[in-house]
Design an enzyme around this catalytic site. Structure first.
Site, PDB file in Angstrom:
ATOM      1  CG  HIS A 329     106.168  60.122  37.473  1.00 57.34           C
ATOM      2  ND1 HIS A 329     105.822  61.193  38.264  1.00 57.34           N
ATOM      3  CD2 HIS A 329     105.916  59.012  38.199  1.00 57.34           C
ATOM      4  CE1 HIS A 329     105.386  60.743  39.418  1.00 57.34           C
ATOM      5  NE2 HIS A 329     105.427  59.432  39.413  1.00 57.34           N
ATOM      6  CG  ASP A 386     104.735  51.278  38.630  1.00 63.26           C
ATOM      7  OD1 ASP A 386     104.982  50.696  39.692  1.00 63.26           O
ATOM      8  OD2 ASP A 386     103.866  52.151  38.504  1.00 63.26           O
TER       9      ASP A 386
HETATM   10  N1  ACO Z   1     104.478  56.318  26.024  1.00 65.13           N
HETATM   11  C1  ACO Z   1     104.385  57.082  24.902  1.00 65.13           C
HETATM   12  N2  ACO Z   1     104.130  58.400  24.928  1.00 65.13           N
HETATM   13  C2  ACO Z   1     103.942  58.976  26.114  1.00 65.13           C
HETATM   14  C3  ACO Z   1     104.042  58.251  27.312  1.00 65.13           C
HETATM   15  C4  ACO Z   1     104.315  56.874  27.235  1.00 65.13           C
HETATM   16  N3  ACO Z   1     104.412  56.131  28.345  1.00 65.13           N
HETATM   17  N4  ACO Z   1     103.809  59.075  28.365  1.00 65.13           N
HETATM   18  C5  ACO Z   1     103.584  60.278  27.834  1.00 65.13           C
HETATM   19  N5  ACO Z   1     103.669  60.229  26.479  1.00 65.13           N
HETATM   20  C6  ACO Z   1     103.564  61.351  25.546  1.00 65.13           C
HETATM   21  C7  ACO Z   1     102.123  61.762  25.355  1.00 65.13           C
HETATM   22  O1  ACO Z   1     101.523  61.085  24.267  1.00 65.13           O
HETATM   23  C8  ACO Z   1     102.270  63.241  25.111  1.00 65.13           C
HETATM   24  O2  ACO Z   1     102.735  63.409  23.797  1.00 65.13           O
HETATM   25  P1  ACO Z   1     102.255  64.699  22.925  1.00 65.13           P
HETATM   26  O3  ACO Z   1     102.847  65.879  23.626  1.00 65.13           O
HETATM   27  O4  ACO Z   1     102.824  64.459  21.576  1.00 65.13           O
HETATM   28  O5  ACO Z   1     100.756  64.696  22.941  1.00 65.13           O
HETATM   29  C9  ACO Z   1     103.427  63.652  26.029  1.00 65.13           C
HETATM   30  O6  ACO Z   1     104.217  62.452  26.166  1.00 65.13           O
HETATM   31  C10 ACO Z   1     102.975  64.133  27.413  1.00 65.13           C
HETATM   32  O7  ACO Z   1     102.112  63.129  27.972  1.00 65.13           O
HETATM   33  P2  ACO Z   1     100.977  63.419  29.060  1.00 65.13           P
HETATM   34  O8  ACO Z   1      99.993  62.311  29.041  1.00 65.13           O
HETATM   35  O9  ACO Z   1     100.461  64.814  28.881  1.00 65.13           O
HETATM   36  O10 ACO Z   1     101.809  63.384  30.400  1.00 65.13           O
HETATM   37  P3  ACO Z   1     101.209  63.263  31.869  1.00 65.13           P
HETATM   38  O11 ACO Z   1     102.200  63.900  32.761  1.00 65.13           O
HETATM   39  O12 ACO Z   1      99.798  63.754  31.927  1.00 65.13           O
HETATM   40  O13 ACO Z   1     101.122  61.695  32.105  1.00 65.13           O
HETATM   41  C11 ACO Z   1     101.642  59.470  32.746  1.00 65.13           C
HETATM   42  C12 ACO Z   1     101.969  60.974  32.919  1.00 65.13           C
HETATM   43  C13 ACO Z   1     100.143  59.212  32.992  1.00 65.13           C
HETATM   44  C14 ACO Z   1     102.418  58.692  33.797  1.00 65.13           C
HETATM   45  C15 ACO Z   1     102.047  59.033  31.318  1.00 65.13           C
HETATM   46  O14 ACO Z   1     103.421  59.287  31.100  1.00 65.13           O
HETATM   47  C16 ACO Z   1     101.714  57.574  31.035  1.00 65.13           C
HETATM   48  O15 ACO Z   1     100.591  57.283  30.615  1.00 65.13           O
HETATM   49  N6  ACO Z   1     102.696  56.646  31.260  1.00 65.13           N
HETATM   50  C17 ACO Z   1     102.428  55.242  31.097  1.00 65.13           C
HETATM   51  C18 ACO Z   1     101.695  54.690  32.308  1.00 65.13           C
HETATM   52  C19 ACO Z   1     102.583  54.564  33.536  1.00 65.13           C
HETATM   53  O16 ACO Z   1     103.716  54.072  33.463  1.00 65.13           O
HETATM   54  N7  ACO Z   1     102.058  54.995  34.693  1.00 65.13           N
HETATM   55  C20 ACO Z   1     102.783  54.883  35.972  1.00 65.13           C
HETATM   56  C21 ACO Z   1     103.086  56.231  36.546  1.00 65.13           C
HETATM   57  S1  ACO Z   1     104.096  56.066  37.987  1.00 65.13           S
HETATM   58  C22 ACO Z   1     103.008  55.667  39.242  1.00 65.13           C
HETATM   59  O17 ACO Z   1     101.834  55.898  39.224  1.00 65.13           O
HETATM   60  C23 ACO Z   1     103.594  55.016  40.451  1.00 65.13           C
END
Ligand code: ACO
Length: 447
Positions: A329, A386
């Site tokens: 998140h 979610d």
């Molecule tokens: N699975 C695997 N790796 C992940 C995930 C995931 N779900 N989420 C983040 N990471 C990793 C990234 O690859 C990154 O790794 P790195 O540092 O080696 O490059 C690190 O964790 C940080 O990730 P970011 O994308 O920079 O984190 P950000 O805060 O921008 O993204 C987000 C948050 C979009 C929710 C992300 O965690 C994601 O894509 N999750 C899956 C989709 C999801 O469940 N969305 C619902 C959000 S809740 C809502 O909207 C109600």
């Protein structure tokens, strides 16, 4: 050039009341080349600090650059408090855990919109008003005929909510809307009817009119699942689960759709149109579409007969571009407090309904493996709201393409509360971010 940014106590900056009740002043100093610029610091009621840069361009000619607004506070707000590091979520000061255990969606909506829990009389009046406004104009019912049955229910919902503004034209100019409470109740009640009608349209069943003897959530279930040929009884456990899901989604401060509602509202656009804009923003898979993506992923694992540990390896592989949906998140770097509540509620609901869902077993296993894996631990990746909500909706009988509509129904009171807060803010002005142009420099048109 930016050389130093520091914060210091002073006597002439903005004053604020600290937690110990004393009045203090604080400001930040920004050094740009040989210029020193003073910027006030604002401290929120929970101690969060912000540098007020509203005078920066005037003082220096510079703007700030913050793609995705990850570091930009667009407003002060008293509706919702989140501490992502500690996993805290509160509506109007009340912890989400207490609201989830003791409140219902109608009461929580009142709280978000009016700022306080209702007295028994206020609650009764609000409830009555929601009942009275459950029907949509009969002419609007015919609008549904024009949509193809394959239309996504979010597209229909957004169009129909905008359509409401054509029937209630007194709301066209928000500055002249003298009965905003009526507009709010119309929206809360009719969006529920429109949401269920869009579902009925998508499966080719006749619309079921509201039954105002039922509760808010009971009435929604009735419109969704009743068919004229058979009786339908609202299951109190399902009604309770739905109340909970809607409460948990009711607000989340300046997320993409809420910011959209505020952005549209800042132009003095009417509330119906702003909510329609919020719905379209929520539709995207980076936002409200995630609960659908979770179920798609669980189905892929199930149908592909994937070993869960092997799937986790795929997620961790940077070349695969697969993410574990429902994990991580932008704000919570700890367990999403809503996910904890949903997980328990999900177990309770599935037990009650006697549903054996293989996707739930996969979800539990994924969570167990991920939470013990250093990849997820080191990056603070925990299940978000979610991760389990889709499984609950599925157990209730709500199809995947309606998940985002359910999210919209839940988020509606939050959107309304933010629109109202913005309208009453003396600092409110049109939202107009700036940009840094990095395109082609001046050139002549070839003649
Ligand atoms: N699975 C695997 N790796 C992940 C995930 C995931 N779900 N989420 C983040 N990471 C990793 C990234 O690859 C990154 O790794 P790195 O540092 O080696 O490059 C690190 O964790 C940080 O990730 P970011 O994308 O920079 O984190 P950000 O805060 O921008 O993204 C987000 C948050 C979009 C929710 C992300 O965690 C994601 O894509 N999750 C899956 C989709 C999801 O469940 N969305 C619902 C959000 S809740 C809502 O909207 C109600």
């Amino acid at each position: 050039m930016l050389t130093l940014l520091q914060s210091s106590q002073c006597n002439d900056g903005r004053t604020w009341n600290s937690m110990d009740g004393k009045t203090k002043t604080e400001k930040a100093i920004l050094r740009l080349d040989d210029q020193e610029i003073e910027l006030p610091i604002f401290t929120g009621s929970e101690g969060e600090k912000a540098i007020d840069i509203s005078s920066l361009r005037k003082q220096s000619g510079y703007i700030t650059l913050d793609p995705g607004y990850v570091n930009t506070g667009m407003t002060k707000s008293s509706i919702c408090f989140i501490d992502g590091e500690e996993g805290i979520l509160r509506y109007r000061g009340y912890p989400i855990e207490q609201l989830a255990a003791n409140s219902n969606f109608v009461e929580t909506s009142y709280l978000l919109i009016h700022g306080e829990l209702p007295t028994p009389e206020q609650y009764e009046q609000f409830r009555q008003s929601l009942r009275r406004h459950s029907m949509i104009h009969e002419d609007m019912r015919h609008f549904f005929d024009g949509f193809p049955s394959s239309a996504h229910p979010m597209a229909i919902l957004s169009a129909m909510v905008l359509g409401l503004s054509t029937f209630y034209t007194e709301n066209e100019n928000p500055e002249q809307d003298t009965d905003i409470d009526l507009t709010v109740c119309r929206l809360l009640s009719k969006v529920r009817t429109l949401a269920s009608f869009s579902f009925k349209k998508s499966i080719g069943q006749p619309f079921i009119y509201p039954d105002n003897s039922l509760s808010y959530c009971g009435n929604f279930l009735h419109m969704m699942f009743r068919v004229p040929a058979e009786p339908y009884h609202v299951d109190p456990e399902v009604e309770r689960a739905l109340n909970l899901l809607l409460i948990l989604h009711a607000d989340h401060e300046q997320n993409c759709s809420t910011a959209t509602v505020r952005m549209a509202g800042s132009a003095l656009t009417n509330l119906y149109a702003c909510i329609a804009a919020g719905i379209t923003s929520l539709w995207g898979s980076r936002h409200g579409g995630a609960n659908q993506a979770v179920l798609d992923q669980l189905a892929t694992i199930h149908e592909g007969d994937w070993d869960v540990a092997r799937y986790i390896e795929l997620v961790k592989d940077k070349n695969s571009s697969v993410r574990l949906m429902g994990f991580g998140h932008r704000v919570y770097k700890n367990y999403d407090p809503r996910a904890k509540i949903i997980k328990e509620a999900c177990d309770r609901l599935l037990d009650h309904l006697g549903v054996q869902d293989p996707l739930l077993d996969i979800a539990r296993r994924l969570e167990e493996v991920a939470l013990n894996d250093s990849y997820f631990v080191d990056r603070n990746l925990y299940p978000n709201v979610d991760f389990y909500s889709g499984i609950m909706y599925r157990a209730i009988g709500i199809p995947i393409n309606m998940f985002t509509v359910m999210f919209a129904l839940g988020r509606l009171p939050g959107w309304i509360a933010h629109w109202l807060e913005m309208r009453s803010d003396p600092d409110d002005r049109i939202h107009r971010p700036r940009q840094i142009y990095n395109g082609v420099k001046l050139r002549d048109y070839p003649v």
